[in-house]
Design a protein around this motif. Structure first.
Motif, short mmCIF file in Angstrom:
data_model
loop_
_atom_site.label_atom_id
_atom_site.label_comp_id
_atom_site.label_asym_id
_atom_site.label_seq_id
_atom_site.Cartn_x
_atom_site.Cartn_y
_atom_site.Cartn_z
N PHE A 168 0.74 -0.68 -0.22
CA PHE A 168 0.09 -0.15 -0.23
C PHE A 168 0.29 1.46 -0.06
CE2 PHE A 168 0.53 1.46 4.52
CZ PHE A 168 0.59 0.59 4.78
N LYS A 169 0.21 2.81 -0.45
CA LYS A 169 0.85 3.88 -0.56
C LYS A 169 -0.45 4.54 0.10
CE LYS A 169 3.30 7.47 -1.31
NZ LYS A 169 4.06 7.64 -1.25
N GLY A 170 -0.19 5.40 1.47
CA GLY A 170 -1.39 5.87 1.82
C GLY A 170 -0.58 7.62 1.29
N LYS A 171 -1.89 8.61 1.53
CA LYS A 171 -1.37 10.21 1.54
C LYS A 171 -2.95 10.49 2.34
CE LYS A 171 0.87 10.96 -3.12
NZ LYS A 171 1.80 11.89 -2.58
N SER A 172 -2.04 12.16 2.97
CA SER A 172 -3.31 12.35 3.79
C SER A 172 -3.61 13.84 3.43
CB SER A 172 -3.04 12.64 5.18
OG SER A 172 -1.48 13.19 5.45
N ASP A 173 -4.86 14.71 3.72
CA ASP A 173 -5.14 16.22 4.21
C ASP A 173 -5.96 15.87 4.78
OD1 ASP A 173 -4.67 17.18 1.32
OD2 ASP A 173 -4.91 14.68 0.48
#
Ligand SMILES: Cc1cc2nc3c(=O)[nH]c(=O)nc-3n(C[C@H](O)[C@H](O)[C@H](O)COP(=O)(O)OP(=O)(O)OC[C@H]3O[C@@H](n4cnc5c(N)ncnc54)[C@H](O)[C@@H]3O)c2cc1C
Ligand SMILES: *[C@@H]1O[C@H](CO)[C@@H](O)[C@H](O)[C@H]1NC(C)=O
Ligand SMILES: *[C@@H]1O[C@H](CO)[C@@H](O)[C@H](O)[C@H]1NC(C)=O
Ligand SMILES: *[C@@H]1O[C@H](CO)[C@@H](O)[C@H](O)[C@H]1NC(C)=O
Ligand SMILES: *[C@@H]1O[C@H](CO)[C@@H](O)[C@H](O)[C@H]1NC(C)=O
Ligand SMILES: *[C@@H]1O[C@H](CO)[C@@H](O)[C@H](O)[C@H]1NC(C)=O
Ligand SMILES: *[C@@H]1O[C@H](CO)[C@@H](O)[C@H](O)[C@H]1NC(C)=O
Length: 544
Positions: A379-384
């Protein structure tokens, strides 16, 4: 010539005599130094030649994306069993680094191994020049019911902590994360949010004291490290200021029975309108309610050969089913929450509910460190962070993005803010995402296929989704959650490690105005940048 200058070559000669310079492995002098400190220490050192090396390395790799033959590997793994082992490792790696400059070993600290970019056990920038200090043996918990506090060691997982608290009391909890396998060493170092964040803030907001081993090998507590360093370690990122060997935490009260509910809506069931409406409600609800929404592409439940977009609304209420239903009828009738969507249970069981375990799973599931939240998926995650509601048209564009990938391989997780999160000042601890946020977003991609090509496909998709989100999320800086580490942030900002612009870029996203104070603390406590990784706070001296 003064004596200081003359004694220098003699010292070097002594080192050569003691440790030798002709060894075949660059770390042999280092190992000899360790043995010199503690003759028993070899039993905690694993070299690559050791048949257990790979299984030990893999035992806490929580993102299979970084478990391939191409992944840069450590030269050595240490599994300290007592504090003096850690101190010896620090002292010898400093001595060794001074002795042979071309081998600049880094120490990577590992507690639970959930780092999104694998930085506790791999290093994109330092193949074969790092060691892992695996804290897996530091797993003690001691709970003081009378004081409602606990001392916990860093490799304790959230699940183990919740289980041990529940064993002693059905009305106490701790406001840390949802996934039960995450280590508290890393999680508290970056903040730590979960279903209690609107009521009690983050895990890091509820730390009372600590034990940290600094770059000199000294053991510090809150009083001896001073308030600046104590501020910095509660959210300023792991592997930066020292090695946390214990946290003293404040337990928080919860009702013996809480309510957890799930309502799912597809596009055909007005998901778009309900999610849109959700944004106007969630941050203003009573602090006793937490809402999470998962948006992804699913097989259409009413037309098996087609797919649709689904919004899954998961809520936790610190009260009864009736209480929540009454509140939702008044504040958020569009959701259509019904009794049969809800279950009452203990708070500890609600963690299993939110983590996706089947309803009648035993509480002991919280103790299973090997259960993977993502299965074998990489997996790869990003946030906002969202401060203004996203318009209907904005969601329609998100649905188009979700339709570009397969069923349940990409998604967004929205977590409600407001409540206690808005009351805590931005500079209280390094974690700055407080008042003004309606909710936090995590954009994520999962895949099971092997190989660089498949990975690049998903990574590009995720970057496209992130690009698409730009007009709808926080700006200047575009904020991000430090615990959802994303090496893309600041990648185009400049040159190598320690580069000012690059560090400023991820630094202001993760910490906003707290970044400058973090740099000052780092410069004061670790000016030589002994503890570091690709995204650790750099000391001022490294900005050349
Ligand atoms: C499946 C999954 C679910 C998650 N769910 C949540 C959630 O619900 N809420 C939330 O807030 N976050 C969540 N996270 C993010 C998680 O909080 C971070 O990844 C956290 O940093 C992991 O801590 P760890 O000890 O497991 O990981 P590690 O990989 O061991 O450590 C993470 C970082 O901290 C450093 N570090 C570790 N231990 C120490 C120590 N003792 N002293 C100093 N530095 C240390 C490491 O070097 C590394 O840089 C989740 C992550 C995953 C993969
Ligand atoms: C090494 O181990 C032995 C036997 O367990 C113990 O008696 C001794 O104190 C240990 N030495 C050190 C330096 O820890
Ligand atoms: C591997 O290393 C451990 C720890 O040092 C040691 O106890 C064990 O005997 C080693 N195994 C092999 C096969 O070398
Ligand atoms: C890392 O270094 C090892 C040993 O020097 C080498 O065999 C391997 O190919 C390198 N891996 C990467 C990803 O550079
Ligand atoms: C954990 O607690 C036990 C029992 O008190 C103790 O023997 C052990 O040394 C502790 N482990 C660590 C790593 O502190
Ligand atoms: C969707 O919204 C429309 C218009 O408000 C309403 O008539 C319809 O019943 C809703 N559908 C569902 C499944 O809730
Ligand atoms: C799904 O199947 C139905 C009935 O067999 C058919 O009418 C419809 O066209 C199919 N839809 C798709 C998207 O293939």
């Amino acid at each position: 010539m003064d004596t200081a200058h003359r004694s220098f070559p003699i010292l070097v000669a002594l080192f050569v005599l003691l440790f030798g310079v002709t060894s075949s492995q660059p770390y042999e002098e280092f190992l000899q130094c360790l043995e010199f400190h503690d003759s028993n220490i070899t039993s905690i050192v694993y070299t690559r030649a050791n048949s257990s090396f790979s299984s030990l390395l893999e035992s806490s790799i929580r993102n299979p994306r970084f478990d391939t033959s191409a992944t840069p590997k450590p030269l050595l793994i240490f599994t300290p069993r007592q504090i003096s082992h850690i101190q010896s490792a620090i002292r010898c790696s400093r001595a060794h680094r001074i002795q042979i400059r071309k081998h600049k070993f880094q120490i990577r600290i590992r507690s639970g191994g959930h780092d999104y970019e694998g930085l506790s056990y791999t290093s994109p920038d330092h193949n074969s020049s790092f060691l892992i200090l695996d804290l897996i043996s530091f797993r003690n918990i001691s709970i003081d019911l009378a004081q409602q506090t606990a001392w916990i060691q860093p490799a304790v997982t959230t699940g183990e902590l919740y289980y041990r608290i529940a064993e002693k009391s059905s009305t106490l909890a701790f406001p840390s994360g949802i996934c039960p396998t995450v280590g508290l060493g890393g999680q508290i170092s970056g903040g730590g949010w979960g279903t209690l964040l609107r009521k009690y803030g983050l895990a890091a907001d509820n730390v009372l004291d600590t034990r940290v081993i600094d770059a000199e090998g000294r053991i510090l507590d809150r009083a001896s490290m001073g308030e600046d360093m104590f501020w910095a370690i509660r959210g300023g990122g792991g592997n930066t200021f020292g090695i946390v060997i214990a946290w003293k935490i404040k337990l928080v009260p919860v009702p013996a029975s809480v309510t957890a509910c799930t309502v799912t809506r597809t596009l055909e069931q007005n998901a778009t309108e309900i999610v849109h409406r959700w944004q106007y409600v969630v941050d203003k609800l009573s602090n006793d309610v937490f809402f999470m929404v998962v948006l992804n592409r699913v097989v259409n439940p009413i037309q098996a050969n087609a797919t649709t977009i689904q919004a899954s609304f998961n809520s936790l209420y610190l009260g009864s089913i009736e209480g929540l239903i009454l509140m939702m009828e008044a504040k958020f009738p569009d959701l259509g929450l019904r009794r049969e969507n809800c279950v009452e249970m203990s708070w500890a069981k609600s963690i299993l509910y939110f983590a996706g375990f089947p309803l009648n799973s035993p509480l002991e599931s919280l103790l299973d460190r090997t259960i993977s939240a993502t299965g074998s998926a990489k997996f790869k995650g990003k946030s906002d962070y969202v401060k203004e509601p996203i318009p209907i048209s904005g969601f329609e564009g998100i649905w188009e993005k979700l339709k570009e990938v397969g069923v349940q391989t990409g998604g967004l997780i929205l977590a409600s803010y407001g409540g206690k999160m808005s009351e805590i000042p931005e500079s209280s601890i390094p974690f700055p995402h407080r008042a003004g946020n309606i909710y936090q977003v995590e954009e994520v991609a999962f895949w099971v296929e092997d190989g660089v090509e498949a990975a690049d496909g998903y990574l590009n998709w995720l970057r496209g989704l992130y690009e698409y989100m730009t007009p709808y999320v926080s700006k200047n800086p575009r904020e991000a959650y430090a615990n959802y580490r994303d090496l893309d942030i600041g990648r185009n900002g400049g040159g190598g490690e320690g580069d000012y612009r690059r560090a400023r870029s991820w630094g202001s996203s993760y910490y906003k105005n707290n970044f400058d104070r973090l740099v000052r603390v780092k410069t004061a406590v670790d000016p030589a940048n002994f503890f570091r990784n690709e995204q650790s706070i750099p000391p001022l001296s490294s900005w050349r």
